[in-house]
Scaffold this motif. Structure first.
Motif, PDB file in Angstrom:
ATOM      1  N   SER A 148       0.832   2.610   1.084  1.00 23.93           N
ATOM      2  CA  SER A 148       0.209   1.430   1.683  1.00 23.93           C
ATOM      3  C   SER A 148       1.270   0.392   2.057  1.00 23.93           C
ATOM      4  N   THR A 149       2.334   0.332   1.282  1.00 27.44           N
ATOM      5  CA  THR A 149       3.422  -0.606   1.595  1.00 27.44           C
ATOM      6  C   THR A 149       4.137  -0.202   2.878  1.00 27.44           C
ATOM      7  N   ALA A 150       4.446   1.098   3.003  1.00 24.17           N
ATOM      8  CA  ALA A 150       5.121   1.582   4.208  1.00 24.17           C
ATOM      9  C   ALA A 150       4.239   1.412   5.431  1.00 24.17           C
ATOM     10  N   ALA A 151       2.938   1.670   5.274  1.00 28.84           N
ATOM     11  CA  ALA A 151       2.010   1.517   6.393  1.00 28.84           C
ATOM     12  C   ALA A 151       1.944   0.062   6.832  1.00 28.84           C
ATOM     13  N   ALA A 152       1.917  -0.852   5.872  1.00 36.54           N
ATOM     14  CA  ALA A 152       1.853  -2.268   6.204  1.00 36.54           C
ATOM     15  C   ALA A 152       3.091  -2.700   6.982  1.00 36.54           C
ATOM     16  N   GLN A 153       4.256  -2.226   6.564  1.00 36.06           N
ATOM     17  CA  GLN A 153       5.492  -2.565   7.265  1.00 36.06           C
ATOM     18  C   GLN A 153       5.462  -2.022   8.683  1.00 36.06           C
ATOM     19  N   GLN A 154       4.971  -0.810   8.845  1.00 35.76           N
ATOM     20  CA  GLN A 154       4.919  -0.177  10.161  1.00 35.76           C
ATOM     21  C   GLN A 154       3.943  -0.884  11.085  1.00 35.76           C
ATOM     22  N   GLY A 204       3.092  -4.104  10.735  1.00 34.07           N
ATOM     23  CA  GLY A 204       3.355  -5.541  10.798  1.00 34.07           C
ATOM     24  C   GLY A 204       2.303  -6.344  10.055  1.00 34.07           C
ATOM     25  N   MET A 205       1.822  -5.794   8.951  1.00 32.42           N
ATOM     26  CA  MET A 205       0.784  -6.434   8.157  1.00 32.42           C
ATOM     27  C   MET A 205       1.281  -6.584   6.720  1.00 32.42           C
ATOM     28  N   LYS A 206       0.504  -7.303   5.928  1.00 30.61           N
ATOM     29  CA  LYS A 206       0.774  -7.384   4.501  1.00 30.61           C
ATOM     30  C   LYS A 206       0.121  -6.186   3.803  1.00 30.61           C
ATOM     31  N   GLN A 207       0.720  -5.753   2.697  1.00 30.04           N
ATOM     32  CA  GLN A 207       0.174  -4.610   1.963  1.00 30.04           C
ATOM     33  C   GLN A 207      -1.251  -4.896   1.509  1.00 30.04           C
ATOM     34  N   ALA A 208      -1.545  -6.149   1.149  1.00 30.41           N
ATOM     35  CA  ALA A 208      -2.882  -6.522   0.687  1.00 30.41           C
ATOM     36  C   ALA A 208      -3.919  -6.311   1.794  1.00 30.41           C
ATOM     37  N   GLN A 209      -3.509  -6.537   3.053  1.00 33.41           N
ATOM     38  CA  GLN A 209      -4.436  -6.332   4.172  1.00 33.41           C
ATOM     39  C   GLN A 209      -4.818  -4.860   4.297  1.00 33.41           C
ATOM     40  N   VAL A 210      -3.841  -3.992   4.152  1.00 35.60           N
ATOM     41  CA  VAL A 210      -4.111  -2.556   4.212  1.00 35.60           C
ATOM     42  C   VAL A 210      -5.040  -2.155   3.080  1.00 35.60           C
ATOM     43  N   SER A 211      -4.770  -2.635   1.879  1.00 43.74           N
ATOM     44  CA  SER A 211      -5.595  -2.312   0.715  1.00 43.74           C
ATOM     45  C   SER A 211      -7.021  -2.817   0.890  1.00 43.74           C
ATOM     46  N   ASN A 212      -7.167  -4.029   1.422  1.00 42.67           N
ATOM     47  CA  ASN A 212      -8.505  -4.596   1.609  1.00 42.67           C
ATOM     48  C   ASN A 212      -9.316  -3.822   2.648  1.00 42.67           C
ATOM     49  N   MET A 213      -8.639  -3.325   3.678  1.00 42.80           N
ATOM     50  CA  MET A 213      -9.340  -2.499   4.664  1.00 42.80           C
ATOM     51  C   MET A 213      -9.796  -1.189   4.038  1.00 42.80           C
ATOM     52  N   GLU A 214      -8.926  -0.603   3.224  1.00 45.99           N
ATOM     53  CA  GLU A 214      -9.213   0.705   2.652  1.00 45.99           C
ATOM     54  C   GLU A 214     -10.238   0.657   1.524  1.00 45.99           C
ATOM     55  N   THR A 215     -10.483  -0.512   0.976  1.00 51.82           N
ATOM     56  CA  THR A 215     -11.500  -0.659  -0.074  1.00 51.82           C
ATOM     57  C   THR A 215     -12.780  -1.295   0.465  1.00 51.82           C
ATOM     58  N   GLY A 216     -12.840  -1.503   1.787  1.00 52.00           N
ATOM     59  CA  GLY A 216     -14.044  -2.040   2.397  1.00 52.00           C
ATOM     60  C   GLY A 216     -14.268  -3.516   2.174  1.00 52.00           C
ATOM     61  N   ARG A 217     -13.260  -4.211   1.633  1.00 52.93           N
ATOM     62  CA  ARG A 217     -13.438  -5.640   1.348  1.00 52.93           C
ATOM     63  C   ARG A 217     -13.337  -6.507   2.593  1.00 52.93           C
ATOM     64  N   VAL A 218     -12.721  -5.968   3.651  1.00 48.75           N
ATOM     65  CA  VAL A 218     -12.694  -6.690   4.929  1.00 48.75           C
ATOM     66  C   VAL A 218     -13.168  -5.749   6.027  1.00 48.75           C
ATOM     67  N   GLY A 219     -13.748  -6.306   7.053  1.00 47.22           N
ATOM     68  CA  GLY A 219     -14.242  -5.501   8.159  1.00 47.22           C
ATOM     69  C   GLY A 219     -13.112  -4.975   9.026  1.00 47.22           C
ATOM     70  N   VAL A 220     -13.399  -3.870   9.686  1.00 46.53           N
ATOM     71  CA  VAL A 220     -12.424  -3.251  10.584  1.00 46.53           C
ATOM     72  C   VAL A 220     -13.119  -2.982  11.910  1.00 46.53           C
ATOM     73  N   SER A 221     -12.501  -3.380  12.999  1.00 48.75           N
ATOM     74  CA  SER A 221     -13.083  -3.145  14.317  1.00 48.75           C
ATOM     75  C   SER A 221     -12.763  -1.732  14.793  1.00 48.75           C
ATOM     76  N   ALA A 222     -13.503  -1.288  15.804  1.00 40.86           N
ATOM     77  CA  ALA A 222     -13.230   0.031  16.379  1.00 40.86           C
ATOM     78  C   ALA A 222     -11.813   0.079  16.955  1.00 40.86           C
ATOM     79  N   GLU A 223     -11.389  -1.023  17.559  1.00 38.21           N
ATOM     80  CA  GLU A 223     -10.039  -1.090  18.134  1.00 38.21           C
ATOM     81  C   GLU A 223      -8.980  -0.958  17.037  1.00 38.21           C
ATOM     82  N   ARG A 224      -9.225  -1.597  15.893  1.00 37.12           N
ATOM     83  CA  ARG A 224      -8.271  -1.519  14.789  1.00 37.12           C
ATOM     84  C   ARG A 224      -8.209  -0.083  14.252  1.00 37.12           C
TER      85      ARG A 224
END
Length: 281
Positions: free
Chosen positions: A27-33, A35-55
């Motif tokens: 998740s850390t490597a993905a966030a760097q790739q 241009g996001m924070k690792q917490a953003q990746v984790s929140n998307m993957e746990t359903g805590r934040v919404g994700v658009s079709a484009e994202r």
């Protein structure tokens, strides 16, 4: 940020995590790739934040996913979530039951196998009431009625303009179990006969003569998604629904259901068999 994501929202996040892991990224490597924070990746993957079709499409591209059908299917699960009829039960029933109703409403096809009860989507009101009266711990009468009304409303997927196709395997034991007495059982079996005459419903009976059959000791509820990778298995446990979506689990239950299909009577012969059980009551 969501505090109680629904099953569908959790599934979107889980699929994004699977895409990332297949790409061999932490998740850390993905966030760097990305241009996001690792917490953003984790929140998307746990359903805590919404994700658009484009994202979703952006993430899939970064993760080198070469399955456009899968990407389209995941993207189709995002966006503004429509408020379904089940939301009126949000503060009344467990969230997993609401997730089940949402899963059914988005299913391409439903397959189920039961041993001792008629499947929920085919139960009459009185039969369903008797099922819930047997709950442990015992449910207060108002809670029984809430669950009965919820179960009956779920059956709308069988009667809507484009009904969800259903394939059901019912063991003879479930047909002969006199739940609620002869009158309730007779009415339930007659309802089952009526449902089996609908074009989108196929009911197969597994008779006692079949003998031991793998998987017949449990209730299996299989929802087919827009692509096989997004299928979901629901196992009905005494503490509530349990959802499975790992690839190995999906394969296992597909095989079990296919074996039950091979062992069951075809719908026409099943219709005759159910008629004979009604006659014996």
């Amino acid at each position: 940020m969501r505090t109680n994501p629904t099953g569908r929202q959790l599934r979107v996040g889980a699929e994004l995590r699977k895409l990332r892991e297949r790409a061999g990224l932490s998740s850390t490597a993905a966030a760097q790739q990305l241009g996001m924070k690792q917490a953003q990746v984790s929140n998307m993957e746990t359903g805590r934040v919404g994700v658009s079709a484009e994202r979703v499409r952006t993430l899939a591209s970064q993760y080198d996913c070469s399955d456009p059908a899968l990407v389209d299917a995941i993207a189709g699960m995002t966006g503004d979530r429509k408020r379904g009829w089940w939301e009126e039960y949000r503060d009344i029933l467990p969230g997993t039951l609401l997730d089940l109703a949402e899963l059914e409403s988005n299913s391409m096809r439903l397959r189920s196998a039961v041993t001792v009860h008629i499947p929920g989507l085919f139960q009459t009101t009185e039969y369903a009431r008797e099922v819930f009266r047997q709950s442990v711990p015992q449910l207060p009468p108002p809670d029984v009625e809430h669950r009965v009304s919820f179960r009956i409303k779920r059956q709308a997927v069988l009667f809507q303009e484009s009904p969800v196709p259903q394939q059901v395997f019912i063991h003879e034991a479930a047909l002969r179990m006199k739940l609620g007495g002869r009158d309730v059982t007779r009415a339930q079996l007659k309802h089952l006969l009526d449902m089996n005459e609908r074009e989108h419903i196929a009911i197969g009976v597994i008779t006692f003569d079949t003998g031991v059959l793998a998987g017949s000791g449990q209730s299996i509820y299989y929802s087919e998604g827009p692509v096989p990778h997004l299928d979901t298995v629901n196992l009905d446990q005494s503490h509530g629904p349990v959802f499975l979506d790992a690839e190995a689990q999906l394969h296992k239950y597909r095989v079990l259901l296919d074996r039950m299909e091979a062992a069951s009577l075809p719908p026409a012969k099943s219709q005759d068999f159910i008629h004979s059980v009604v006659h014996d009551l």
